[in-house]
Design a protein around this motif. Structure first.
Motif, PDB file in Angstrom:
ATOM      1  N   ILE A 100      13.266  -1.340   7.784  1.00 56.54           N
ATOM      2  CA  ILE A 100      12.459  -0.177   7.411  1.00 56.54           C
ATOM      3  C   ILE A 100      13.389   1.017   7.241  1.00 56.54           C
ATOM      4  O   ILE A 100      14.150   1.345   8.153  1.00 56.54           O
ATOM      5  N   THR A 101      13.357   1.659   6.082  1.00 57.63           N
ATOM      6  CA  THR A 101      14.302   2.740   5.798  1.00 57.63           C
ATOM      7  C   THR A 101      13.604   3.968   5.232  1.00 57.63           C
ATOM      8  O   THR A 101      12.580   3.863   4.541  1.00 57.63           O
ATOM      9  N   ARG A 102      14.165   5.128   5.542  1.00 52.44           N
ATOM     10  CA  ARG A 102      13.735   6.392   4.939  1.00 52.44           C
ATOM     11  C   ARG A 102      14.969   7.192   4.589  1.00 52.44           C
ATOM     12  O   ARG A 102      15.834   7.425   5.444  1.00 52.44           O
ATOM     13  N   GLU A 103      15.078   7.631   3.346  1.00 54.67           N
ATOM     14  CA  GLU A 103      16.190   8.468   2.929  1.00 54.67           C
ATOM     15  C   GLU A 103      15.997   9.891   3.435  1.00 54.67           C
ATOM     16  O   GLU A 103      14.873  10.372   3.558  1.00 54.67           O
ATOM     17  N   LEU A 118       8.885  14.586  -6.057  1.00 58.13           N
ATOM     18  CA  LEU A 118       9.328  13.470  -5.228  1.00 58.13           C
ATOM     19  C   LEU A 118      10.246  13.923  -4.111  1.00 58.13           C
ATOM     20  O   LEU A 118      10.269  13.343  -3.027  1.00 58.13           O
ATOM     21  N   GLY A 119      11.016  14.984  -4.347  1.00 53.63           N
ATOM     22  CA  GLY A 119      11.949  15.479  -3.346  1.00 53.63           C
ATOM     23  C   GLY A 119      11.280  16.158  -2.167  1.00 53.63           C
ATOM     24  O   GLY A 119      11.919  16.419  -1.153  1.00 53.63           O
ATOM     25  N   CYS A 120       9.986  16.458  -2.287  1.00 54.06           N
ATOM     26  CA  CYS A 120       9.257  17.137  -1.218  1.00 54.06           C
ATOM     27  C   CYS A 120       8.386  16.184  -0.398  1.00 54.06           C
ATOM     28  O   CYS A 120       7.679  16.628   0.508  1.00 54.06           O
ATOM     29  N   ALA A 121       8.429  14.901  -0.713  1.00 52.61           N
ATOM     30  CA  ALA A 121       7.576  13.921  -0.029  1.00 52.61           C
ATOM     31  C   ALA A 121       8.427  12.842   0.621  1.00 52.61           C
ATOM     32  O   ALA A 121       9.357  12.309   0.003  1.00 52.61           O
ATOM     33  N   PHE A 122       8.124  12.528   1.868  1.00 52.10           N
ATOM     34  CA  PHE A 122       8.806  11.429   2.530  1.00 52.10           C
ATOM     35  C   PHE A 122       8.325  10.096   1.954  1.00 52.10           C
ATOM     36  O   PHE A 122       7.158   9.929   1.600  1.00 52.10           O
ATOM     37  N   GLU A 123       9.242   9.155   1.889  1.00 47.90           N
ATOM     38  CA  GLU A 123       8.925   7.802   1.440  1.00 47.90           C
ATOM     39  C   GLU A 123       9.660   6.810   2.314  1.00 47.90           C
ATOM     40  O   GLU A 123      10.851   6.980   2.601  1.00 47.90           O
ATOM     41  N   VAL A 124       8.964   5.790   2.740  1.00 51.96           N
ATOM     42  CA  VAL A 124       9.555   4.738   3.576  1.00 51.96           C
ATOM     43  C   VAL A 124       9.459   3.422   2.827  1.00 51.96           C
ATOM     44  O   VAL A 124       8.413   3.082   2.265  1.00 51.96           O
ATOM     45  N   ILE A 134       8.807  -5.486   0.152  1.00 51.11           N
ATOM     46  CA  ILE A 134       7.399  -5.897   0.220  1.00 51.11           C
ATOM     47  C   ILE A 134       6.424  -4.739   0.081  1.00 51.11           C
ATOM     48  O   ILE A 134       5.226  -4.959  -0.142  1.00 51.11           O
ATOM     49  N   GLY A 135       6.887  -3.496   0.235  1.00 51.11           N
ATOM     50  CA  GLY A 135       5.966  -2.374   0.123  1.00 51.11           C
ATOM     51  C   GLY A 135       6.604  -1.069   0.555  1.00 51.11           C
ATOM     52  O   GLY A 135       7.728  -1.035   1.044  1.00 51.11           O
ATOM     53  N   SER A 136       5.858   0.017   0.379  1.00 45.03           N
ATOM     54  CA  SER A 136       6.373   1.340   0.739  1.00 45.03           C
ATOM     55  C   SER A 136       5.226   2.246   1.155  1.00 45.03           C
ATOM     56  O   SER A 136       4.051   1.954   0.921  1.00 45.03           O
ATOM     57  N   ILE A 137       5.598   3.350   1.767  1.00 45.85           N
ATOM     58  CA  ILE A 137       4.647   4.376   2.192  1.00 45.85           C
ATOM     59  C   ILE A 137       5.094   5.689   1.580  1.00 45.85           C
ATOM     60  O   ILE A 137       6.263   6.068   1.712  1.00 45.85           O
ATOM     61  N   LYS A 138       4.182   6.382   0.920  1.00 39.76           N
ATOM     62  CA  LYS A 138       4.515   7.658   0.300  1.00 39.76           C
ATOM     63  C   LYS A 138       3.612   8.755   0.843  1.00 39.76           C
ATOM     64  O   LYS A 138       2.386   8.616   0.862  1.00 39.76           O
ATOM     65  N   LYS A 224       0.306  -5.704   6.352  1.00 38.70           N
ATOM     66  CA  LYS A 224       0.442  -5.473   7.792  1.00 38.70           C
ATOM     67  C   LYS A 224       1.850  -5.019   8.135  1.00 38.70           C
ATOM     68  O   LYS A 224       2.055  -4.102   8.939  1.00 38.70           O
ATOM     69  N   GLY A 225       2.844  -5.668   7.534  1.00 33.09           N
ATOM     70  CA  GLY A 225       4.225  -5.262   7.775  1.00 33.09           C
ATOM     71  C   GLY A 225       4.500  -3.846   7.302  1.00 33.09           C
ATOM     72  O   GLY A 225       5.196  -3.071   7.958  1.00 33.09           O
ATOM     73  N   THR A 226       3.915  -3.483   6.157  1.00 34.70           N
ATOM     74  CA  THR A 226       4.103  -2.129   5.633  1.00 34.70           C
ATOM     75  C   THR A 226       3.442  -1.098   6.538  1.00 34.70           C
ATOM     76  O   THR A 226       3.948   0.025   6.686  1.00 34.70           O
ATOM     77  N   LEU A 227       2.333  -1.466   7.173  1.00 36.96           N
ATOM     78  CA  LEU A 227       1.669  -0.543   8.094  1.00 36.96           C
ATOM     79  C   LEU A 227       2.540  -0.258   9.321  1.00 36.96           C
ATOM     80  O   LEU A 227       2.451   0.825   9.906  1.00 36.96           O
ATOM     81  N   ILE A 228       3.373  -1.204   9.727  1.00 38.38           N
ATOM     82  CA  ILE A 228       4.319  -0.934  10.812  1.00 38.38           C
ATOM     83  C   ILE A 228       5.275   0.181  10.389  1.00 38.38           C
ATOM     84  O   ILE A 228       5.565   1.099  11.159  1.00 38.38           O
ATOM     85  N   GLY A 229       5.740   0.123   9.145  1.00 38.31           N
ATOM     86  CA  GLY A 229       6.582   1.200   8.634  1.00 38.31           C
ATOM     87  C   GLY A 229       5.845   2.523   8.581  1.00 38.31           C
ATOM     88  O   GLY A 229       6.419   3.582   8.867  1.00 38.31           O
ATOM     89  N   ALA A 230       4.551   2.494   8.234  1.00 42.58           N
ATOM     90  CA  ALA A 230       3.754   3.724   8.198  1.00 42.58           C
ATOM     91  C   ALA A 230       3.638   4.339   9.579  1.00 42.58           C
ATOM     92  O   ALA A 230       3.721   5.572   9.738  1.00 42.58           O
TER      93      ALA A 230
END
Length: 252
Positions: A100-103, A118-124, A134-138, A224-230
């Motif tokens: 799980i990564t976040r820049e 895009l530069g003002c929003a976190f993304e994982v 498998i997925g991302s959170i924005k 479900k895995g993406t929700l762990i990142g969320a």
């Protein structure tokens, strides 16, 4: 609490046996995940920021995953909860099953401006196993509540998360903080991500947060895995301790 069924959302359902990422098969059987943040004595008593560590358990408090952050000291100290991070998730055999990564984004975090660019929003980003996206959170823009889109590997929105009006944390705030898990159209609640209130004494003497993620059992394993990142994103944004913080929360 009963939530709306999602059997009418075929894109979120899985043929669990064929689409499950290797190492996450156990998630097929779960409708709830308990997440506990582990905090070292150094961080608890001195306030020195350490890499985050989490234990993931089922509804019977049996551990099945362990997550640990890998971020350099300078990033943790200087950027605190705004920092970019990498979280490795391993199973009980110490095999890495998720990444799980976040820049780091210097202008990101504020809900008001998250929708501007895009530069003002976190993304994982979530990979399972590492290298298999498998997925991302924005983070979405909002003037009122924290809001997030859960995206699949194709970039399509499959779920939404909506935070409470006000987020309170600490020994004098005797309430849970619930983030609603909604269908892609935002019309029906199918679960939640909740930061639990531990009681006055525990909130006063410990900095170890506890969370639960509730969702339909037939939700796809990738979702479900993406929700762990969320959940890790929400923890970092709103409940990550800063040195000399009395309230223990940081709402952006």
């Amino acid at each position: 609490m009963n939530f709306t069924s999602i059997t009418h959302e075929p894109n979120m359902l899985s043929n669990q046996r064929t689409s499950c990422p290797p190492g996450l098969e156990y998630l097929t059987y779960l409708d709830k995940i308990k997440v506990e943040q582990l905090v070292s004595l150094t961080e608890a008593f001195i306030g020195f920021e350490r890499n985050n560590k989490y234990v993931l358990r089922n509804a019977n408090d049996e551990q099945f995953l362990y997550a640990f952050e890998e971020t350099d000291t300078c990033m943790r100290i200087c950027c605190t909860n705004q920092r970019g991070f990498t979280v490795h998730v391993v199973d009980n055999m110490k095999q890495e099953v998720m990444l799980i990564t976040r820049e780091f984004k210097c202008c990101a975090g504020c809900c008001w401006f998250a929708g501007c660019c895009l530069g003002c929003a976190f993304e994982v980003r979530v990979e399972a196993p590492p290298g298999n996206f498998i997925g991302s959170i924005k983070q979405k823009g909002s003037f009122w509540k924290a809001s997030y889109d859960i995206l699949d590997e194709s970039g399509d929105t499959i779920l939404k998360i909506e935070g409470p009006c006000c987020i309170w944390d600490g020994p004098c705030c005797p309430c849970d903080n619930e983030f609603k898990l909604l269908t892609a159209d935002g019309m029906n609640q199918i679960g939640n991500l909740t930061k639990e209130y531990a009681g006055f004494v525990k909130e006063m003497v410990t900095v170890s947060d506890k969370f639960t993620i509730s969702f339909p059992q037939d939700l796809s394993v990738k979702a479900k895995g993406t929700l762990i990142g969320a959940l890790l994103l929400i923890d970092m944004m709103f409940f990550e301790r800063r040195p000399n913080s009395n309230s223990g929360s940081n709402s952006n």
